[in-house]
Design an enzyme around this catalytic site. Structure first.
Site, short mmCIF file in Angstrom:
data_model
loop_
_atom_site.label_atom_id
_atom_site.label_comp_id
_atom_site.label_asym_id
_atom_site.label_seq_id
_atom_site.Cartn_x
_atom_site.Cartn_y
_atom_site.Cartn_z
N HIS A 1 86.47 -2.57 20.80
CA HIS A 1 86.15 -1.95 19.78
C HIS A 1 86.40 -0.34 20.11
CE1 HIS A 1 84.53 -0.17 16.19
NE2 HIS A 1 84.92 -1.46 15.35
N ASP B 1 85.13 -9.45 14.19
CA ASP B 1 86.16 -10.65 14.15
C ASP B 1 86.06 -11.60 14.87
OD1 ASP B 1 87.35 -9.21 11.99
OD2 ASP B 1 88.55 -7.88 13.34
N1 ACO Z 1 91.65 -7.91 25.67
C1 ACO Z 1 91.97 -7.51 26.87
N2 ACO Z 1 91.89 -6.43 27.35
C2 ACO Z 1 91.59 -5.25 26.20
C3 ACO Z 1 91.01 -5.86 24.94
C4 ACO Z 1 91.12 -6.99 24.72
N3 ACO Z 1 90.99 -7.71 23.52
N4 ACO Z 1 90.76 -4.65 24.19
C5 ACO Z 1 91.04 -3.61 25.29
N5 ACO Z 1 91.30 -3.95 26.12
C6 ACO Z 1 91.87 -3.15 27.63
C7 ACO Z 1 92.84 -2.42 27.36
O1 ACO Z 1 94.05 -3.10 27.90
C8 ACO Z 1 92.47 -1.01 28.03
O2 ACO Z 1 92.50 -1.26 29.38
P1 ACO Z 1 93.01 -0.38 30.60
O3 ACO Z 1 92.20 0.95 30.44
O4 ACO Z 1 93.23 -0.82 31.66
O5 ACO Z 1 94.42 0.26 30.12
C9 ACO Z 1 90.96 -0.93 27.86
O6 ACO Z 1 90.44 -2.21 27.51
C10 ACO Z 1 90.66 -0.12 26.69
O7 ACO Z 1 91.34 -0.51 25.53
P2 ACO Z 1 92.17 0.59 24.53
O8 ACO Z 1 93.37 -0.42 23.78
O9 ACO Z 1 92.70 1.59 24.99
O10 ACO Z 1 91.21 0.65 23.28
P3 ACO Z 1 91.25 0.98 21.82
O11 ACO Z 1 89.95 1.83 21.50
O12 ACO Z 1 92.55 1.97 21.77
O13 ACO Z 1 91.63 0.05 21.17
C11 ACO Z 1 91.03 -2.19 20.08
C12 ACO Z 1 90.42 -0.78 20.40
C13 ACO Z 1 92.60 -2.13 19.00
C14 ACO Z 1 90.13 -2.97 18.98
C15 ACO Z 1 91.23 -3.09 21.27
O14 ACO Z 1 90.13 -3.50 21.75
C16 ACO Z 1 92.14 -4.28 20.70
O15 ACO Z 1 93.20 -4.45 20.58
N6 ACO Z 1 91.14 -5.51 20.65
C17 ACO Z 1 91.71 -6.72 20.08
C18 ACO Z 1 92.04 -6.75 18.56
C19 ACO Z 1 90.97 -6.85 17.73
O16 ACO Z 1 89.89 -7.69 17.95
N7 ACO Z 1 90.85 -6.02 16.83
C20 ACO Z 1 89.53 -5.97 15.97
C21 ACO Z 1 88.82 -4.62 16.14
S1 ACO Z 1 87.57 -4.71 14.82
C22 ACO Z 1 88.23 -4.25 13.54
O17 ACO Z 1 89.02 -3.46 13.45
C23 ACO Z 1 87.37 -4.73 12.45
#
Ligand code: ACO
Length: 439
Positions: free
Chosen positions: A301, A358
């Site tokens: 998140h 979610d």
């Molecule tokens: N699985 C594996 N790795 C992940 C995940 C995941 N679900 N989420 C983040 N990471 C990793 C990224 O690859 C990144 O790694 P790095 O630092 O080595 O490059 C690090 O964790 C930081 O993640 P970001 O993508 O930069 O975080 P951001 O804040 O931009 O994105 C998000 C947040 C979009 C929610 C992301 O965690 C994601 O895509 N999660 C999966 C989709 C999801 O569940 N979305 C629902 C969110 S809740 C909502 O909207 C109601």
């Protein structure tokens, strides 16, 4: 007032500092460009405040979520959904009389203009219900144009009241059943269940277990400050676009798999893991492998870096609802194992990746008999009061301006235009013109 000092290219600038109710600090850069020519750069707006707001407070480090000051843990399970809508939109908990009046208004406006049924006919049965919902919510502006303040408040009620009808009709359309009209003797959540699950000419009584579960889910999704869809609603509304158009844009933003669309993706991922033999460790491994291009859906998140309080409530609720409904779902076990393995893995720990709202919501929706592609529609139904409250707050803000971010341009510097006859056949970039595809 505190001021921050910025040293930039040999000059010093003072930036006013805003301090919120909970001592969050914001540097006000609105005058910085005029004074220095510089803008701030923050792709994805991860560290940018776009407004002040008195609606929802989140402390992502401490896992805190409050609506108008009330902790989510105290609201969930104790308030009705219309009560929460009232709180978010009008700022205070309603008195019993105010609530009764509000509920009556919501009941009186559930019907759609009969002509709107023709719009449903135009969609293929295979249409994703989010596509239908966003189109239908935008279409409401054609049937209920806003003509001033009074009409605006009525349209707020109309939008809240009609969204369940639109959502349920889009489901009925997708399964080829006749639409079921709302009933005036049913409360908001019961009415939605009735329109979803009643089959015409057969009596239907919404089960209290389903009603409670739906109420909880809607309340937990009701607002979440300046997330992607809410910022979209504010962005569109900042051009003074009407409420329906703005919230329709919010629905489209919510649909994406990185936002509300994740609830559908979580179940599809869990099903995939189950069909692949249930080896959840393999999928945790894939999520860690950057070349695998795989994410654990429902994890991570932008704001929560400790736990998502909504996920915590839903994890307990999933156990309870499945038990009460007598449903045994192997996907719940897979989800729990997946969570356990991920939470003890340094990759997830270091990146502060926890289950989000979610992760468990889909399991409850499944147990309730809600089809997978309706999950995000349920999210939209829950988020509607939040979008409305944020839209209203923005429109009532005397300092409100059109949203218009800046950019740092990194394209070609100025160059002379070359007329077509003088251009070489092969462009330097080697880019081919795409072949037109005729539908
Ligand atoms: N699985 C594996 N790795 C992940 C995940 C995941 N679900 N989420 C983040 N990471 C990793 C990224 O690859 C990144 O790694 P790095 O630092 O080595 O490059 C690090 O964790 C930081 O993640 P970001 O993508 O930069 O975080 P951001 O804040 O931009 O994105 C998000 C947040 C979009 C929610 C992301 O965690 C994601 O895509 N999660 C999966 C989709 C999801 O569940 N979305 C629902 C969110 S809740 C909502 O909207 C109601």
């Amino acid at each position: 007032m505190d001021k921050a000092k910025l040293q930039l290219m040999g000059r010093e600038y003072e930036l006013p500092v805003l301090v919120g109710t909970e001592n969050e600090v914001g540097l006000d850069v609105t005058a910085l460009r005029g004074a220095s020519g510089a803008i701030t750069f923050d792709p994805g707006y991860g560290n940018t405040g776009s407004c002040t707001s008195a609606i929802t407070f989140i402390d992502g480090e401490r896992g805190i979520l409050r609506y108008r000051g009330y902790p989510i843990e105290e609201i969930a399970g104790r308030a009705s959904f219309p009560e929460v809508c009232y709180l978010l939109i009008f700022g205070e908990l309603p008195s019993p009389k105010q609530l009764a009046h509000f509920e009556e208004q919501l009941t009186r406006h559930t019907l759609l203009h009969e002509d709107m049924k023709k719009l449903f006919e135009g969609f293929p049965a295979t249409a994703h219900p989010m596509a239908v919902l966003s189109a239908m919510v935008a279409s409401l502006s054609a049937y209920y144009p806003s003509r001033g303040e009074e009409e605006r408040d009525l349209n707020i009620v109309r939008l809240l009241a009609k969204t369940p009808t639109l959502a349920a009709f889009s489901y009925k359309k997708s399964i080829g059943q006749a639409f079921v009209y709302p009933r005036n003797d049913l409360a908001y959540t019961q009415n939605f269940l009735h329109m979803m699950f009643a089959v015409q000419a057969e009596p239907y009584r919404p089960s209290p277990v389903l009603d409670r579960a739906l109420t909880l889910l809607l309340i937990l999704h009701a607002d979440h400050e300046q997330n992607c869809s809410t910022s979209t609603v504010r962005m569109v509304g900042s051009s003074q676009a009407n409420l329906f158009a703005s919230c329709s844009a919010g629905i489209s933003a919510l649909w994406g798999p990185l936002h509300g669309g994740a609830n559908q993706q979580v179940i599809e991922m869990l099903q995939h893991i189950r069909d692949d033999g249930g080896d959840f460790k393999k999928y945790v491994g894939m999520a860690k492998d950057k070349s695998a291009n795989f994410k654990l859906m429902g994890f991570g998140h932008r704001v929560y870096k400790n736990f998502d309080p909504r996920a915590k409530i839903l994890k307990h609720a999933a156990d309870e609802v499945l038990r009460e409904l007598g449903v045994v779902d192997p996907l719940l076990d897979i989800a729990k194992h997946l969570e356990e393995v991920a939470l003890s893995d340094p990759f997830f720990v270091e990146r502060k990746l926890y289950p989000n709202v979610d992760f468990y919501s889909g399991i409850i929706y499944r147990a309730m008999g809600i089809p997978t592609d309706m999950f995000t529609v349920l999210f939209a139904l829950g988020r509607m009061p939040g979008w409305i409250a944020q839209w209203k707050e923005m429109r009532e803000d005397p300092k409100g301006r059109i949203s218009r971010p800046r950019q740092v341009y990194v394209g070609a510097a100025q160059r002379p235009f070359v007329p077509i006859a003088q251009r070489p056949d092969k462009a330097k970039t080697d880019r081919e013109t795409p072949t037109p595809v005729h539908a």
